[in-house]
Design a protein around this motif. Structure first.
Motif, PDB file in Angstrom:
ATOM      1  N   GLY A  63       0.807  -1.212   0.000  1.00 38.67           N
ATOM      2  CA  GLY A  63       0.000   0.000   0.000  1.00 38.67           C
ATOM      3  C   GLY A  63       0.839   1.259   0.000  1.00 38.67           C
ATOM      4  N   LEU A  64       1.946   1.253   0.738  1.00 36.01           N
ATOM      5  CA  LEU A  64       2.828   2.419   0.800  1.00 36.01           C
ATOM      6  C   LEU A  64       3.343   2.771  -0.591  1.00 36.01           C
ATOM      7  N   ILE A  65       3.849   1.773  -1.307  1.00 38.09           N
ATOM      8  CA  ILE A  65       4.440   2.017  -2.624  1.00 38.09           C
ATOM      9  C   ILE A  65       3.366   2.368  -3.648  1.00 38.09           C
ATOM     10  N   ILE A  66       2.256   1.633  -3.633  1.00 42.12           N
ATOM     11  CA  ILE A  66       1.186   1.887  -4.603  1.00 42.12           C
ATOM     12  C   ILE A  66       0.573   3.268  -4.382  1.00 42.12           C
ATOM     13  N   ASN A  67       0.386   3.665  -3.131  1.00 42.58           N
ATOM     14  CA  ASN A  67      -0.168   4.995  -2.851  1.00 42.58           C
ATOM     15  C   ASN A  67       0.762   6.098  -3.330  1.00 42.58           C
ATOM     16  N   LEU A  68       2.068   5.880  -3.210  1.00 44.15           N
ATOM     17  CA  LEU A  68       3.028   6.858  -3.720  1.00 44.15           C
ATOM     18  C   LEU A  68       2.896   6.986  -5.231  1.00 44.15           C
ATOM     19  N   PHE A  69       2.825   5.857  -5.924  1.00 46.63           N
ATOM     20  CA  PHE A  69       2.702   5.875  -7.377  1.00 46.63           C
ATOM     21  C   PHE A  69       1.367   6.473  -7.821  1.00 46.63           C
ATOM     22  N   THR A  70       0.294   6.131  -7.107  1.00 42.75           N
ATOM     23  CA  THR A  70      -1.028   6.662  -7.452  1.00 42.75           C
ATOM     24  C   THR A  70      -1.063   8.170  -7.294  1.00 42.75           C
ATOM     25  N   GLY A  71      -0.421   8.677  -6.239  1.00 42.44           N
ATOM     26  CA  GLY A  71      -0.365  10.116  -6.018  1.00 42.44           C
ATOM     27  C   GLY A  71       0.389  10.837  -7.117  1.00 42.44           C
ATOM     28  N   ILE A  72       1.521  10.267  -7.526  1.00 43.17           N
ATOM     29  CA  ILE A  72       2.292  10.880  -8.612  1.00 43.17           C
ATOM     30  C   ILE A  72       1.481  10.876  -9.899  1.00 43.17           C
ATOM     31  N   ALA A  73       0.773   9.783 -10.160  1.00 40.89           N
ATOM     32  CA  ALA A  73      -0.086   9.704 -11.343  1.00 40.89           C
ATOM     33  C   ALA A  73      -1.171  10.773 -11.302  1.00 40.89           C
ATOM     34  N   LEU A  74      -1.654  11.085 -10.102  1.00 42.63           N
ATOM     35  CA  LEU A  74      -2.674  12.121  -9.961  1.00 42.63           C
ATOM     36  C   LEU A  74      -2.145  13.480 -10.436  1.00 42.63           C
ATOM     37  N   GLY A  75      -0.834  13.671 -10.317  1.00 38.22           N
ATOM     38  CA  GLY A  75      -0.230  14.901 -10.839  1.00 38.22           C
ATOM     39  C   GLY A  75      -0.454  15.032 -12.334  1.00 38.22           C
ATOM     40  N   SER A  76      -0.337  13.924 -13.074  1.00 40.38           N
ATOM     41  CA  SER A  76      -0.605  13.944 -14.516  1.00 40.38           C
ATOM     42  C   SER A  76      -2.065  14.266 -14.782  1.00 40.38           C
ATOM     43  N   ASN A  77      -2.952  13.686 -13.970  1.00 44.97           N
ATOM     44  CA  ASN A  77      -4.386  13.953 -14.100  1.00 44.97           C
ATOM     45  C   ASN A  77      -4.678  15.443 -13.976  1.00 44.97           C
TER      46      ASN A  77
END
Length: 454
Positions: A63-77
Motif C-alpha cells: 500500500g505504501l508504494i502503490i499509494n506513492l505511485f497513485t499520487g504521482i499519477a494524480l499529478g498527470s491527471n
C-alpha cells in the motif's frame, strides 16, 4: 475511445456527472483490491491460514508504494485536466510522454531496490518465522511488477483527466477475470502458494496496462498517443511532481502508519494477523468508494480552475461532499450489518471471524470522517495546493497513529485498543483539512481569481 464514455467536467449537472465519473473509478479501485483479495481468499481456502497471514502481512508495504505511485499519477491527471480547461492542447501529448517514460523508469528502479529491501523490512515488521518465507516470496514477486503497475496508474490518469473513467475499468475487468483464473490454476495445478497468487497478480497488471496503452496509441482524440516524436521535458515533469509528489506522500503516510500498526498486529499472533488481513480486504472497498469522489473532486476542480470558473469549483466541492457523506453511511451500515457473512469468504474459523468483526467495527465505523478528508484534500490538490494536505496528513494520520501505538497501546496491548487510533486520527486530520480549505478559498483563491460564472 468513444465520446459516450466521457463526462463533461465543465458543464451540465454536477450530481449526475460526479456520480457517472466516480462510480466507474470506485469500481476500478475495488477491482484492483480484488486482485489482492483473491490472493488472500484463494490461499486461505486452498492452502492454509499461515499462507493467508503471509499474503496479508504485505498489505501495508504494498500500500505504501502503490499509494506513492497513485499520487504521482494524480499529478498527470491534474496537469492534463487544467490544460484542457485552458484550451492548451498542444502540450498534452508531451505530458503523456513524460508521464509514461518517468513511470517505467521509476517503477523499474523501485522494483530492483525492493528485491534487496523486502526481507529486512519484513523482519523489521516482526513477521513470524512460520510465515516469513511465504511472505517474502509473495512480496518480491509482487514488487517485480511495479513498472506495469505504475504505468497503468499513469494511463488511467490520462483517461480520467478528460472525463473518461470507464475505459480503465473495462481494462481492469478483463485483467481481473484472468487474475482469478490464474490464482486457482497456479495453486491447484502447480501446488504453489503465496508465490503463485503473486505471479498471477503481476500477469494481470501487465494485461491491463497493455490494453490501455494500445487504446492510447490508436485514439484519434487530442488526449492520446498518435504517431509522433517522443518528447521528454523536465519542466513538464516538474509540473507533474509539484502536484503528484505531495499527493503521493500524503497517500503513503497512511501506509507508513499502517506498517507500524501491522507490526503491532504481528505481535498479537497469527490469528489476529489473518483476521486483520481479511477485514482489511473488506474495509478497503469502502475506502475506494469514498476515495473515488475525492479523485472526481480533484479532476473537476482542476479542469474548471483552468477554465477560470471558480464558482463551479466551489459547487463541485459541496456536491462531492454531500454525495460522499451519503455513500459513507450506506457502505458503513452494509458492512457492519453483514460483517460475519463477508468475513466467511476468507476464512470460517470462528476466532478469525470474531477478531475480523472487531476490526471492521472500529475502522469502517469511522469512515464518515474519511469522506471529509477525501473531498477537502482532493479539492486543494485541484486548486494546485498539494503540499498543504500532504503536511496535514503527515501530522494528523502518521504522527497521531504512531504516537498511539507507542503510548496508549503499550499500556494496554489489546486489539481493540490498537484499532481506536484509526477514527481518532481521521477526526484530527479532517478538522485540520476543513480549516485549511476555507482559509485558502477565502484568502488565496477568491481574492485573486474571483468567482467567474460560466
Amino acid at each position: 475511445m468513444k465520446g459516450k464514455l466521457k463526462v463533461d467536467i465543465f458543464s451540465g449537472s454536477l450530481d449526475r456527472n460526479l456520480l457517472v465519473f466516480a462510480l466507474p473509478l470506485a469500481f476500478t479501485g475495488i477491482l484492483q483490491q480484488l486482485f489482492n483479495a483473491a490472493d488472500v481468499a484463494v490461499v486461505g481456502r486452498l492452502v492454509s491460514s499461515d499462507a493467508m497471514a503471509a499474503v496479508g502481512s504485505n498489505s501495508s508495504i504494498i500500500g505504501l508504494i502503490i499509494n506513492l505511485f497513485t499520487g504521482i499519477a494524480l499529478g498527470s491527471n491534474v496537469v492534463i485536466a487544467r490544460l484542457l480547461g485552458q484550451g492548451n492542447k498542444e502540450k498534452i501529448t508531451t505530458v503523456i510522454d513524460v508521464s509514461l517514460i518517468f513511470g517505467i523508469t521509476l517503477g523499474a528502479v523501485f522494483a530492483i531496490l525492493c528485491q534487496f529491501a523486502a526481507d529486512p523490512v519484513l523482519k523489521l515488521m516482526g513477521v513470524p518465522e512460520e510465515v516469513f518465507d511465504m511472505a517474502s516470496a509473495y512480496l518480491k514477486i509482487y514488487l517485480a511488477g511495479l513498472p506495469v503497475i505504475f504505468v497503468y496508474n499513469l494511463e488511467t490518469a490520462v483517461f480520467r483527466a478528460q472525463g473518461d473513467s470507464v475505459t480503465p475499468l473495462i481494462a481492469l475487468v478483463i485483467a481481473g477475470v484472468v487474475n482469478v483464473f490464474l490464482n486457482i490454476f497456479f495453486v491447484l495445478a502447480f501446488n504453489m502458494s503465496a508465490d503463485g497468487v503473486a505471479t498471477a497478480t503481476v500477469i494481470s497488471n501487465l494485461i491491463s496496462s497493455v490494453i490501455l496503452f494500445v487504446i492510447l496509441k490508436k485514439t484519434d482524440k487530442i488526449v492520446g498517443l498518435p504517431k509522433h516524436k517522443i518528447r521528454f521535458d523536465l519542466s513538464v515533469l516538474g509540473m507533474i511532481l509539484r502536484i503528484g509528489l505531495p499527493a503521493g506522500i500524503q497517500g503513503s503516510m497512511f501506509s507508513v502508519s499502517n506498517i507500524i500498526i501491522q507490526s503491532a498486529i504481528n505481535s498479537l499472533g497469527a490469528d489476529i494477523m489473518a483476521a486483520s488481513s481479511a477485514a482489511f480486504n473488506i474495509e478497503i472497498f469502502v475506502y475506494y468508494i469514498l476515495n473515488a469522489l475525492g479523485q472526481a473532486c480533484t479532476t473537476f476542480v482542476s479542469g474548471n480552475f483552468g477554465a477560470g470558473n471558480i464558482k463551479r469549483c466551489r459547487e463541485v466541492v459541496k456536491k462531492s461532499l454531500g454525495i460522499n457523506i451519503i455513500l459513507s453511511i450506506i457502505c458503513t451500515s452494509f458492512v457492519l450489518i453483514f460483517s460475519k457473512q463477508l468475513l466467511l469468504a476468507f476464512n470460517d474459523d470462528p476466532i478469525i471471524i470474531s477478531y475480523g468483526s472487531e476490526r471492521l467495527k472500529w475502522v469502517v465505523g469511522g469512515e464518515i470522517l474519511n469522506a471529509f478528508m477525501e473531498i477537502f484534500s482532493g479539492a486543494m490538490r485541484g486548486y494546485g495546493y498539494s503540499t498543504v494536505p500532504a503536511v496535514i496528513t503527515v501530522f494528523g494520520v502518521c504522527v497521531v497513529r504512531i504516537a498511539w501505538v507507542y503510548t496508549v497501546f503499550q499500556e494496554k496491548q489489546a486489539f481493540s485498543t490498537l484499532l481506536q487510533c484509526y477514527p481518532i486520527s481521521w477526526a484530527v486530520t479532517s478538522l485540520l483539512l476543513v480549516i485549511s480549505y476555507f482559509y485558502y478559498i477565502n484568502k488565496k483563491i477568491i481574492p485573486v481569481y474571483g468567482e467567474k460564472n460560466q
